[in-house]
Design an enzyme around this catalytic site. Structure first.
Site, PDB file in Angstrom:
ATOM      1  N   GLY A 140       4.575  -4.157   3.836  1.00  0.00           N
ATOM      2  CA  GLY A 140       4.934  -5.466   3.277  1.00  0.00           C
ATOM      3  C   GLY A 140       4.757  -6.611   4.258  1.00  0.00           C
ATOM      4  N   GLY A 141       5.243  -6.437   5.480  1.00  0.00           N
ATOM      5  CA  GLY A 141       5.121  -7.492   6.495  1.00  0.00           C
ATOM      6  C   GLY A 141       3.676  -7.726   6.893  1.00  0.00           C
ATOM      7  N   SER A 160       1.088  -7.159   5.113  1.00  0.00           N
ATOM      8  CA  SER A 160       0.431  -7.778   3.961  1.00  0.00           C
ATOM      9  C   SER A 160       0.723  -9.283   3.912  1.00  0.00           C
ATOM     10  CB  SER A 160       0.918  -7.077   2.690  1.00  0.00           C
ATOM     11  OG  SER A 160       0.397  -7.693   1.557  1.00  0.00           O
ATOM     12  N   PRO A 214       9.618  -3.804  -1.358  1.00  0.00           N
ATOM     13  CA  PRO A 214      10.798  -3.441  -0.561  1.00  0.00           C
ATOM     14  C   PRO A 214      10.548  -3.620   0.940  1.00  0.00           C
ATOM     15  CG  PRO A 214      10.401  -1.792  -2.265  1.00  0.00           C
ATOM     16  CD  PRO A 214       9.225  -2.717  -2.283  1.00  0.00           C
ATOM     17  N   VAL A 215      11.590  -4.038   1.652  1.00  0.00           N
ATOM     18  CA  VAL A 215      11.473  -4.316   3.093  1.00  0.00           C
ATOM     19  C   VAL A 215      11.687  -3.023   3.891  1.00  0.00           C
ATOM     20  CG1 VAL A 215      12.512  -5.643   4.992  1.00  0.00           C
ATOM     21  CG2 VAL A 215      12.271  -6.682   2.734  1.00  0.00           C
ATOM     22  N   ALA A 216      10.948  -2.886   4.988  1.00  0.00           N
ATOM     23  CA  ALA A 216      11.042  -1.704   5.872  1.00  0.00           C
ATOM     24  C   ALA A 216      10.927  -0.423   5.061  1.00  0.00           C
ATOM     25  CB  ALA A 216      12.358  -1.725   6.654  1.00  0.00           C
ATOM     26  N   ALA A 217       9.830  -0.353   4.294  1.00  0.00           N
ATOM     27  CA  ALA A 217       9.709   0.704   3.295  1.00  0.00           C
ATOM     28  C   ALA A 217       8.547   1.652   3.522  1.00  0.00           C
ATOM     29  CB  ALA A 217       9.555   0.061   1.911  1.00  0.00           C
ATOM     30  N   GLY A 218       7.708   1.382   4.560  1.00  0.00           N
ATOM     31  CA  GLY A 218       6.509   2.199   4.740  1.00  0.00           C
ATOM     32  C   GLY A 218       5.397   1.802   3.795  1.00  0.00           C
ATOM     33  N   ASP A 252      -2.006  -2.416  10.664  1.00  0.00           N
ATOM     34  CA  ASP A 252      -2.221  -2.393   9.210  1.00  0.00           C
ATOM     35  C   ASP A 252      -2.792  -3.704   8.659  1.00  0.00           C
ATOM     36  OD1 ASP A 252      -1.365   0.182   8.784  1.00  0.00           O
ATOM     37  OD2 ASP A 252       0.674  -0.363   8.207  1.00  0.00           O
ATOM     38  N   LYS A 301       0.850  -1.199   0.000  1.00  0.00           N
ATOM     39  CA  LYS A 301       0.000   0.000   0.000  1.00  0.00           C
ATOM     40  C   LYS A 301       0.876   1.236   0.000  1.00  0.00           C
ATOM     41  CE  LYS A 301       0.829   1.392   4.419  1.00  0.00           C
ATOM     42  NZ  LYS A 301       1.570   2.627   4.717  1.00  0.00           N
TER      43      LYS A 301
END
Length: 293
Positions: free
Chosen positions: A102-103, A105, A95-99, A137, A11
């Protein structure tokens, strides 16, 4: 059926406002979230043992009980007294730790996938209530679409989203940003440029993406961009190359730009790729988690 594959979408935030802080440390927010068609692929299969095994093509995520996916599996196993083993392979594209959630989701995809594999017959709302135990989230990531999120992010009002013909350029600089540190660095008594979410929702309803782009606002950006000048630099490159608007997503460091012509987005992508490796052109999506096949 002993295996299932799902798409787990990222997102972006079209706005973020922080209104206060609860006693438990969670911040009260009012923000507009939009699912985009950038996704991880989650492959779940049942094991003959009762182990939980997490594998990934990414070296940037934990593969033990620190991973939110592991916590999602354990949540369902304990809640429904299931002792079946599960292997999850996370094909990381977000991308990881990207705002970009991802995690969250990935955890959402595991809840949806196991609901089907284990025939739990939970409704979307029941899955969202369970997801909230894992992170603010996660409920949104289950459903996706476009939503105004309030409370700690769990109160969702679905709204009209970005049209498909708007190209979304994503650029994640090679930085790690701690969400916790960004929120701690926010002075709640001195927030400037709060977003007008009512106006933004009206712009989306009318399809006035030009006005939306000019009025997007993220109160966390001021904190993150003071530490990482790359955020403003990426925004300037996007705006100099025909973006309607550009802003940081979440607590950063990912920056996105909205373009009404895909050729302009692709041209800007090529420019950004000279400095950054994680650059994507995507469109909006109506789905959060999607079962493949």
């Amino acid at each position: 059926m002993n295996s299932i594959e799902l798409k787990s979408r990222a997102k972006i935030n079209l706005s973020i406002d922080v209104l206060g802080k609860r006693d438990d440390g969670y911040h009260l927010v009012e923000m507009i979230m939009q699912t985009i068609d950038l996704y991880d692929v989650i492959k779940i299969k049942q094991l003959d043992t009762n182990d939980v095994v997490i594998k990934s093509n990414s070296s940037h995520i934990p593969l033990d009980n620190d991973n939110i996916v592991y916590k999602a599996i354990e949540l369902l196993r304990q809640r429904f007294n299931i002792n079946k083993g599960i292997e999850v392979f996370i094909e990381k594209n977000i991308p990881v730790a990207a705002g970009m959630a991802g995690g969250s989701s990935n955890a959402a995809a595991v809840l949806v996938g196991l609901n089907k594999l284990w025939k739990l017959n939970l409704t979307e709302q029941e899955l969202q209530e369970l997801g909230l135990k894992l992170g603010a989230d996660v409920p949104y990531c289950i459903s996706g679409k476009t939503a105004l999120a309030e409370g700690i992010g769990e109160k969702l009002s679905y709204i009209k989203g970005l049209p498909k013909n708007i190209s979304i350029l994503i650029c994640k600089p090679n930085l790690f940003v701690s969400t916790k540190d960004v929120y701690q660095g926010l002075d709640l008594n001195n927030i400037e440029n709060r977003p007008n979410n009512k106006l933004l929702i009206e712009c989306l309803e009318k399809g006035d993406i030009d006005s939306l782009s000019k009025n997007m606002s993220n109160v966390l950006e001021n904190v993150t961009s003071k530490i990482h000048k790359e955020i403003n630099e990426i925004e300037e490159i996007m705006m100099a190359n025909s973006a309607l608007g550009s802003m940081m997503s979440g607590s950063g460091p990912t920056v996105f730009g909205l373009f009404d012509k895909s050729e302009n987005a692709l041209k800007c992508k090529d420019i950004l790729l000279q400095q950054y490796s994680q650059v994507y052109v995507v469109s909006s999506s109506e789905k959060g988690v999607e079962i493949c096949g």
